[in-house]
Scaffold this active site. Structure first.
Site, short mmCIF file in Angstrom:
data_model
loop_
_atom_site.label_atom_id
_atom_site.label_comp_id
_atom_site.label_asym_id
_atom_site.label_seq_id
_atom_site.Cartn_x
_atom_site.Cartn_y
_atom_site.Cartn_z
N ARG A 121 75.31 1.49 65.50
CA ARG A 121 76.15 2.33 66.36
C ARG A 121 77.57 1.78 66.26
O ARG A 121 77.82 0.61 66.59
CB ARG A 121 75.67 2.30 67.82
N HIS A 148 75.45 12.10 65.90
CA HIS A 148 74.43 11.40 66.68
C HIS A 148 73.08 12.04 66.33
O HIS A 148 72.47 12.74 67.15
CB HIS A 148 74.76 11.53 68.17
N GLN A 151 69.83 11.65 68.50
CA GLN A 151 69.92 12.42 69.74
C GLN A 151 69.56 13.88 69.49
O GLN A 151 68.72 14.46 70.19
CB GLN A 151 71.35 12.33 70.32
N ASP A 243 77.91 17.59 77.28
CA ASP A 243 78.06 16.15 77.06
C ASP A 243 79.34 15.72 77.80
O ASP A 243 80.11 16.56 78.27
CB ASP A 243 78.18 15.87 75.54
N CYS A 283 72.77 14.79 76.88
CA CYS A 283 72.29 13.60 76.16
C CYS A 283 72.30 12.35 77.04
O CYS A 283 71.61 11.39 76.76
CB CYS A 283 73.12 13.39 74.90
N ARG A 311 63.61 10.60 73.10
CA ARG A 311 64.30 9.72 72.15
C ARG A 311 63.30 8.70 71.58
O ARG A 311 63.31 8.38 70.40
CB ARG A 311 65.46 8.97 72.84
N1 CP Z 1 72.32 9.50 74.67
C1 CP Z 1 72.57 8.24 74.26
O1 CP Z 1 72.72 7.97 73.07
O2 CP Z 1 72.60 7.33 75.25
P1 CP Z 1 73.08 5.82 75.12
O3 CP Z 1 74.55 5.84 74.85
O4 CP Z 1 72.73 5.20 76.43
O5 CP Z 1 72.34 5.17 73.98
N1 NVA Z 2 79.64 11.88 72.92
C1 NVA Z 2 79.20 10.69 73.60
C2 NVA Z 2 77.74 10.51 73.45
C3 NVA Z 2 77.16 9.33 74.16
C4 NVA Z 2 75.69 9.20 73.95
C5 NVA Z 2 79.96 9.48 73.06
O1 NVA Z 2 80.16 9.40 71.83
O2 NVA Z 2 80.35 8.61 73.83
#
Ligand code: CP
Ligand code: NVA
Length: 326
Positions: A121, A148, A151, A243, A283, A311
């Site tokens: 990530r 993502h 997700q 989101d 999400c 997930r």
């Molecule tokens: N939806 C999601 O990816 O959550 P986190 O940022 O908590 O991993």
């Molecule tokens: N769009 C958000 C998703 C978090 C799971 C971000 O990138 O922060």
């Protein structure tokens, strides 16, 4: 992306393999890959990780590089590895030599000598692509600024679980044209979902993403509708998704975004314009009072915690298919 392996695992529907050796974006998967991941995830969900043959990753180790915060992704991947018989090593970016300037290319090559897969990530998608290019093992995108995929695969799974099908479903996405929205576009295009996106001016999805998904939509019968009007997007929708207005890495823009996204809140007034049976997805993490009201996210139409649970099942499928029997 470099395709290095076509892994096989031993459970019933997992006799087939994915066409890719790494998962960076849903756009790189075939329709069959998506179907296989969703079917395998359903098997894992049914067995709850206790069934015989559900430990295809016994003795395997996965490195998890996190350069951004996470609750769901981190914990569901770690739990998935544990249930599948393997181990996950949580590596905070700042603790690695990455935090002191070592390249992602060197990091990927070194990790490939120790472990069996890498999830990452990070901020730029380019870094994940570079990781996959240099690693000799499967790499999974656990979120970038671009996509993502884990997700969105869990979102597809949740919708299929609810409605029994994906083709022809009407999904409305309200808000930022961000990583989550992009992966939903790719997922919807593979599966024949009719997706309507409503974003404020200046925060729309980029044209390249729409074009990239066009061929898949043409094959699957999926459709995409772009608007600035949330009411139009949710009209007769089976599912309404939103989101955060401010994704990780954009914190400095928060005040401006709150102003620009005000009319894009998913509230009860908007939800009544969707189909009566419509579900609400997010999400998570969520900001009650911004992109969604408490009434909606904590109401009877909300499936956000099913989504979060899924997930785990979907990531088990991804890991088993990419790492099993290598
Ligand atoms: N939806 C999601 O990816 O959550 P986190 O940022 O908590 O991993
Ligand atoms: N769009 C958000 C998703 C978090 C799971 C971000 O990138 O922060």
């Amino acid at each position: 992306m470099v395709v290095k392996t076509k892994a096989k695992v031993s459970t019933k529907s997992t006799k087939k393999s994915l066409s890719v050796g790494s998962l960076l974006s849903i756009s790189q998967l075939t329709v069959q890959d998506v179907d296989l991941i969703l079917r395998t995830a359903a098997e894992f969900k049914m067995s709850r990780g206790r069934g015989k043959g559900d430990q295809p990753l016994k003795g395997k180790v996965m490195a998890a590089i996190f350069e951004k915060n996470s609750t769901r992704t981190r914990v569901s991947f770690e739990t998935a590895m544990y249930h599948l018989g393997g181990t996950m090593l949580y590596l905070a970016g700042r603790d690695l030599q990455l935090g002191r300037g070592e390249t992602i290319a060197d990091t990927a090559q070194v990790l490939s000598r120790y472990v069996d897969s890498i999830i990452i990530r990070t901020d730029t998608h380019r870094k994940v692509v570079e990781t996959a290019r240099c690693a000799r093992i499967p790499v999974v995108n656990a979120l970038t600024d671009y996509a993502h995929p884990c997700q969105a695969l869990a979102d597809l799974f949740t919708l299929k679980e609810r409605f029994g099908k994906l083709k022809g479903l009407r999904l409305a996405y309200i808000g930022d044209g961000n990583n989550v929205a992009r992966s939903l576009i790719f997922g919807a295009a593979k599966t024949g979902i009719e997706l309507a996106l409503a974003s404020p001016p200046g925060y729309e999805m980029d044209k390249h993403t729409i074009e990239l998904s066009e061929k898949d939509r043409w094959k699957s019968g999926g459709e995409i509708y772009i608007t600035q009007d949330p009411s139009r997007a949710v009209d007769r929708a089976d599912a309404v998704y939103t989101d955060v207005w401010t994704s990780m890495g954009h914190e400095k823009e928060q005040a401006e975004r709150v102003r620009r996204f005000k009319k894009y809140q998913v509230n009860a007034k908007l939800m009544v314009q969707a189909a009566p049976h419509a579900v609400f997805l997010h999400c998570l993490p969520a900001h009650r009072g911004q992109e969604v009201t408490e009434e909606v996210i904590d109401g009877s139409q909300s499936v956000v915690f099913d989504q979060a649970e899924n997930r785990l099942h979907v990531q088990k499928a991804i890991l088993a298919l990419l790492m099993g029997k290598r």
